[in-house]
Write a protein that holds these residues in place. Structure first.
Motif, PDB file in Angstrom:
ATOM      1  N   ASP A  39       0.828  -1.210   0.000  1.00  0.00           N
ATOM      2  CA  ASP A  39       0.000   0.000   0.000  1.00  0.00           C
ATOM      3  C   ASP A  39       0.860   1.258   0.000  1.00  0.00           C
ATOM      4  N   TRP A  61      -6.361   1.297  11.017  1.00  0.00           N
ATOM      5  CA  TRP A  61      -6.856  -0.044  10.706  1.00  0.00           C
ATOM      6  C   TRP A  61      -6.063  -1.105  11.472  1.00  0.00           C
ATOM      7  N   PHE A 136     -10.571   5.609   2.768  1.00  0.00           N
ATOM      8  CA  PHE A 136      -9.891   4.322   2.955  1.00  0.00           C
ATOM      9  C   PHE A 136     -10.571   3.520   4.063  1.00  0.00           C
ATOM     10  N   ILE A 140     -12.383  -0.169   3.755  1.00  0.00           N
ATOM     11  CA  ILE A 140     -11.812  -1.368   4.370  1.00  0.00           C
ATOM     12  C   ILE A 140     -12.664  -1.874   5.526  1.00  0.00           C
ATOM     13  N   SER A 141     -13.536  -1.022   6.078  1.00  0.00           N
ATOM     14  CA  SER A 141     -14.376  -1.447   7.201  1.00  0.00           C
ATOM     15  C   SER A 141     -15.250  -2.640   6.835  1.00  0.00           C
ATOM     16  N   ALA A 143     -14.465  -5.166   5.340  1.00  0.00           N
ATOM     17  CA  ALA A 143     -13.704  -6.416   5.432  1.00  0.00           C
ATOM     18  C   ALA A 143     -13.498  -6.867   6.868  1.00  0.00           C
ATOM     19  N   SER A 199      -7.225   1.907  -2.654  1.00  0.00           N
ATOM     20  CA  SER A 199      -6.391   1.083  -1.788  1.00  0.00           C
ATOM     21  C   SER A 199      -7.246   0.346  -0.766  1.00  0.00           C
ATOM     22  N   GLY A 200      -8.204   1.065  -0.161  1.00  0.00           N
ATOM     23  CA  GLY A 200      -9.095   0.436   0.815  1.00  0.00           C
ATOM     24  C   GLY A 200      -9.960  -0.640   0.194  1.00  0.00           C
ATOM     25  N   THR A 203      -7.771  -3.788  -0.664  1.00  0.00           N
ATOM     26  CA  THR A 203      -7.417  -4.552   0.537  1.00  0.00           C
ATOM     27  C   THR A 203      -8.617  -5.304   1.075  1.00  0.00           C
ATOM     28  N   ALA A 204      -9.799  -4.675   1.038  1.00  0.00           N
ATOM     29  CA  ALA A 204     -11.018  -5.339   1.505  1.00  0.00           C
ATOM     30  C   ALA A 204     -11.345  -6.557   0.642  1.00  0.00           C
TER      31      ALA A 204
END
Length: 455
Positions: A39, A61, A136, A140-141, A143, A199-200, A203-204
């Protein structure tokens, strides 16, 4: 204090078994820190603004990650003790309850990450970064449930002494993240350039794919068929959930206390100027990579101690714990020698700035000094987890890091004028105190503890 005279053949057997378990776990932990690197690199080549936003968001995170990881650390010793007692058919019921706990924890983390504004205020995120940091975190939350479920699946497999799947899926996720993150962040194949939001999202997606892949693996692989996984499907069981919470809750607090210490040190050092911050990050990066080895060892020690508890094998508990801690001292001697012997060379791998290299080398020497303390504290904690002893270690960790480490570091940094070096000396003090107390706790429990096999 009782003496412990080991048998050479049994020591050799225990060391071999621990190393075989630990090597895939070490690889998995090294792969686990890879996404932060990916990242940061992708964001850094996009713009300094995006890199700053992603780095800040990843730090927040990470607190959710260690909370979920800590809670799910209740699974490996629970499974290992049942496996050691020859009760594999009861593992399914425990694992199903672990999934309920993982889903509940995932929902809580989802909510907290989406409402992280007070934390952004607390750490002083500048207004120009707020929007991208929030993008972000919101992405990502989603995930969070996948992350906690993945840790539950890892705990199941590792508790059964099957550690290679953790390595496979960690590296698989890392290999997927680089191209997917590139596409999402830079806007390829017709997609818009999404920066930190991309990016978020990337990653998720990878975290969900890792969890789904691990789930399919467990469902299809013959090694899991005798665990009663389907027979264990049931609504939440307060008794089993309570036992998991009793083990996992203190571990989550322990990891938060340790992670929070390093975050607090970084925030304090951030007031000392850009060169100091950069030097701190370089030295911390080297120390973090080195830490993955004793961390992987500690996870293997948890399983070996748990197996011995399941067998009612008191001597086995001692061999598993003490041999694992001795292994950590051996590997830490290598990392310590590297940091003490060639700090400038290691610093040059990260930067060409002469001022940053000079200060980073000084900090790396201090990191070399706490390698042994760090190895002893993390492996002693792993051995105590195998005994399901987590509440007193939690208190020890809070005391060592926040009553000893942080105040000592602050006093040396600002009252004695040592700056960043003072904060790192505080880390040495905190880690050393934790190492002494946790090792003493395991010694006491190994010889005088009231632990017993599960019934």
């Amino acid at each position: 204090m009782k003496s412990f005279r080991p048998d050479r053949a049994r020591v050799a057997h225990e060391v071999g078994a621990t190393v075989r378990l630990a090597l895939p776990l070490i690889a998995a932990q090294l792969a686990a820190v890879g996404p932060n690197f990916v990242d940061a690199v992708l964001a850094g080549h996009l713009s300094a603004h995006v890199q700053a936003a992603v780095t800040t968001a990843v730090s927040i995170w990470a607190l959710a990650l260690v909370s979920g990881m800590g809670m799910m650390m209740a699974v490996p010793p629970s499974v290992a003790q049942l496996d050691g007692a020859g009760r594999r058919h009861d593992v399914g019921a425990v694992f199903v309850q672990a999934l309920w706990l993982a889903w509940g924890m995932g929902i809580v983390l989802w909510f907290l990450i989406r409402h992280a504004s007070p934390m952004l205020d607390w750490i002083g995120v500048v207004p120009t970064l707020r929007t991208d940091v929030t993008h972000f975190l919101h992405a990502i939350s989603w995930a969070a449930p996948a992350l906690t479920s993945y840790f539950a699946l890892r705990g199941l497999s590792e508790g059964l002494s099957m550690t290679r799947p953790s390595m496979y899926f960690s590296f698989g996720g890392l290999l997927l993240l680089a191209p997917l993150g590139y596409v999402m962040m830079y806007g390829r194949f017709g997609l818009p350039q999404m920066g930190s939001l991309g990016s978020g999202i990337a990653t998720a997606i990878v975290l969900w794919l890792e969890m789904i892949g691990f789930s399919i693996y467990v469902a299809k692989h013959p090694a899991y068929r005798d665990l009663g996984l389907r027979a264990g499907m049931a609504w939440p069981n307060p008794r089993i959930l309570g036992e998991l919470l009793k083990i996992g809750g203190p571990m989550a607090i322990t990891l938060l206390a340790e992670g929070g210490l390093f975050v607090a040190v970084a925030l304090v050092i951030a007031t000392l100027g850009e060169t100091v911050v950069a030097s701190h990050q370089v030295a911390l990066s080297v120390a973090t990579v080195a830490f993955m080895i004793p961390l992987g060892l500690s996870m293997a020690i948890t399983v070996r101690v748990g197996n011995a508890v399941g067998r009612d094998d008191a001597r086995g508990v001692r061999y598993a714990g003490f041999c694992g801690i001795a292994l950590a001292l051996c590997v830490q001697s290598v990392s310590s020698s590297a940091m003490l012997g060639m700090p400038h060379l290691l610093a040059r791998l990260y930067t060409h700035d002469a001022a940053v290299i000079a200060l980073a080398a000084q900090l790396m020497v201090l990191a070399g000094l706490f390698q042994f303390s760090d190895g002893i504290q993390v492996t002693s904690n792993g051995a105590l987890r195998g005994l399901k002893d987590t509440r007193v270690p939690m208190v020890i960790t809070l005391f060592a890091y926040w009553v000893v480490g942080m105040p000592v570091g602050w006093w040396l940094a600002f009252h004695q004028g040592l700056g960043a070096r003072g904060m790192w000396m505080g880390l040495i003090a905190g880690l050393t105190m934790a190492a002494v107390l946790l090792f003493a706790r395991f010694w006491r429990n190994a010889f005088h503890g009231s632990w017993r096999r599960p019934h």
